[in-house]
Enzyme design. Structure first.
Site, PDB file in Angstrom:
ATOM      1  N   ASP A  72       0.823  -1.213   0.000  1.00 37.23           N
ATOM      2  CA  ASP A  72       0.000   0.000   0.000  1.00 37.23           C
ATOM      3  C   ASP A  72       0.852   1.256   0.000  1.00 37.23           C
ATOM      4  O   ASP A  72       0.452   2.293  -0.529  1.00 37.23           O
ATOM      5  CB  ASP A  72      -0.922  -0.007   1.218  1.00 37.23           C
ATOM      6  CG  ASP A  72      -1.730   1.277   1.326  1.00 37.23           C
ATOM      7  OD1 ASP A  72      -2.515   1.556   0.402  1.00 37.23           O
ATOM      8  OD2 ASP A  72      -1.576   2.007   2.325  1.00 37.23           O
ATOM      9  N   HIS A 103      -6.615   6.406   3.061  1.00 33.93           N
ATOM     10  CA  HIS A 103      -6.806   7.515   2.122  1.00 33.93           C
ATOM     11  C   HIS A 103      -5.591   7.757   1.224  1.00 33.93           C
ATOM     12  O   HIS A 103      -5.592   8.678   0.421  1.00 33.93           O
ATOM     13  CB  HIS A 103      -7.120   8.798   2.898  1.00 33.93           C
ATOM     14  CG  HIS A 103      -8.291   8.647   3.827  1.00 33.93           C
ATOM     15  ND1 HIS A 103      -9.593   8.569   3.376  1.00 33.93           N
ATOM     16  CD2 HIS A 103      -8.355   8.526   5.180  1.00 33.93           C
ATOM     17  CE1 HIS A 103     -10.409   8.427   4.407  1.00 33.93           C
ATOM     18  NE2 HIS A 103      -9.681   8.387   5.514  1.00 33.93           N
ATOM     19  N   ARG A 104      -4.569   6.906   1.378  1.00 29.45           N
ATOM     20  CA  ARG A 104      -3.360   7.110   0.585  1.00 29.45           C
ATOM     21  C   ARG A 104      -3.643   6.997  -0.909  1.00 29.45           C
ATOM     22  O   ARG A 104      -3.132   7.786  -1.711  1.00 29.45           O
ATOM     23  CB  ARG A 104      -2.284   6.110   1.005  1.00 29.45           C
ATOM     24  CG  ARG A 104      -0.953   6.318   0.276  1.00 29.45           C
ATOM     25  CD  ARG A 104       0.127   5.374   0.764  1.00 29.45           C
ATOM     26  NE  ARG A 104       0.623   5.774   2.078  1.00 29.45           N
ATOM     27  CZ  ARG A 104       0.472   5.051   3.183  1.00 29.45           C
ATOM     28  NH1 ARG A 104      -0.172   3.897   3.142  1.00 29.45           N
ATOM     29  NH2 ARG A 104       0.958   5.474   4.326  1.00 29.45           N
ATOM     30  N   ALA A 105      -4.484   6.044  -1.279  1.00 33.76           N
ATOM     31  CA  ALA A 105      -4.779   5.841  -2.701  1.00 33.76           C
ATOM     32  C   ALA A 105      -5.424   7.076  -3.313  1.00 33.76           C
ATOM     33  O   ALA A 105      -5.097   7.457  -4.442  1.00 33.76           O
ATOM     34  CB  ALA A 105      -5.691   4.626  -2.883  1.00 33.76           C
TER      35      ALA A 105
END
Length: 388
Positions: A216, A297-299
């Site tokens: 991720d 929320h990284r994506a």
């Protein structure tokens, strides 16, 4: 306290210059998504790197090395082994701050960006660098021996077989890539330097995968396979034979094409911070990632950064649905949950239609003055559209 440092970046550059020229980036046949992922990271290092997964002999390491040779030179403080940017004082290493903090002008130079190859056997000290405590105690001097992160600053850090690297070392690399700084502390003494680089990891999934938490943290990912088309395979053979017969001649032949791409990347870097997005763009991105049940929320952030970089690459200052679609194709696949109960993978060809439909739904909702969260049924429909 005085500062001194170990290995010289200039020595590394002189050593590298004696090697034969690397295979030109634009001469690589096919693998367009892999090349695009590398280009977007070159335009904006803040994206966060790329993981390239595939079988042996698919051009993974060739592309990473070729990118370094392709990128334009950078301005550096001439005697800094950290490639400090003379025009960004807030990012300087302790070495440059201690030497030039009171000066209005600093000695500058132009330098090719570095390509640092991290071996799988690398230790923590080799990666982050070391402080010599004895010199600090005896002579009041902070002596810092540079590590991989210092040498890679503002360049490319390449890790082949990253899945075989110790998880702790991978964590160190990803932390530094995210923070943009490396801080080494020992016995109450610390030293910091910038550590902003393009992290390129390559691996063969047949030899084991990375933990989901590490997957991720790689911004983009690309799965590459051998090219099946016979004419393309013949073209690969012919180009490699030409390169082996005359590396310099082959480089000269492709230099004009590489130069065009290099100029295009440089132009995109100039406008990247001017690229804009709308609230509706954010809603489209958030709706897609929500429907796919992507954790965290990284994506979402990566999709936005990659979309902005792609718009800049095409010379535009506002992102479009096409930019968002391409960014999703590079950001989502390695973040989808896999396992006996959920083996969904992104149908990359269907992402465009899903984005179009999301845009229409959101637009209609805004016109009616009722923007609401997607229902479970709407989410299931979007998720179905982006599955194989």
């Amino acid at each position: 306290m005085a500062h001194s440092v170990g290995a010289s970046a200039e020595d590394i550059i002189r050593f590298m210059s004696k090697r034969p020229p690397v295979y030109p980036f634009t001469a690589i046949v096919g693998q367009d998504m892999m090349k695009l992922a590398l280009i977007l990271n070159a335009i904006d290092m803040r994206i966060g790197g790329v993981l390239i997964r595939g079988e042996r002999g698919t051009g993974k390491s060739t592309a990473a090395r070729a990118l370094a040779a392709l990128l334009p030179e950078i301005n550096v403080i001439a005697d800094s082994p950290f490639n400090d940017d003379p025009f960004r004082r807030e990012s300087w290493s302790d070495f440059s701050r201690g030497k030039y903090a009171d000066r209005d002008e600093v000695p500058t130079a132009r330098r090719r960006i570095s390509f640092v190859d991290l071996p799988v056997s690398a230790t923590e000290d080799r990666v982050v660098g070391t402080l010599d405590i004895e010199k600090a105690i005896q002579f009041g001097e902070r002596h810092f021996d540079t590590g991989v992160l210092a040498n890679a600053n503002r360049g490319i850090l390449y890790v082949d077989e990253i899945n075989l690297l110790d998880d702790h070392i991978v964590d160190l690399l990803l932390d530094s890539a995210a923070m943009g700084v490396n801080i080494v502390e020992r016995e109450g003494i610390s030293f910091s330097h910038p550590a902003r680089f393009i992290l390129v990891g390559t691996m063969n999934p047949e030899e084991g995968d990375l933990r989901p938490q590490l997957l991720d943290r790689f911004a983009l990912s690309v799965d590459v396979t051998g090219i099946k088309d016979a004419s393309d395979r013949i073209e690969i053979l012919e180009r490699h034979i030409a390169y082996e017969n005359s590396p310099l001649g082959f480089k000269d032949e492709w230099d004009p094409v590489d130069a065009q791409l290099s100029d295009r990347i440089a132009a995109a870097r100039e406008i990247i911070d001017e690229v804009t997005h709308t609230t509706q763009d954010l809603r489209v991105i958030a709706s897609i990632t929500s429907d796919l049940r992507i954790d965290g929320h990284r994506a979402d952030l990566v999709i936005l950064k990659a979309a902005r970089a792609h718009a800049a690459f095409e010379g535009r200052k506002a992102i479009s649905d096409r930019d968002i679609t391409i960014a999703i194709r590079l950001t989502i696949p390695h973040r989808l949950k896999r396992g006996p109960f959920n083996d969904a993978q992104a149908d990359l060809n269907a992402v465009e239609s899903a984005v179009d439909e999301k845009r229409q739904e959101i637009g209609e909702g805004e016109e009616a003055g009722e923007f609401t969260e997607d229902s479970d049924e709407q989410a299931a429909q979007t998720k179905k559209k982006v599955r194989l």
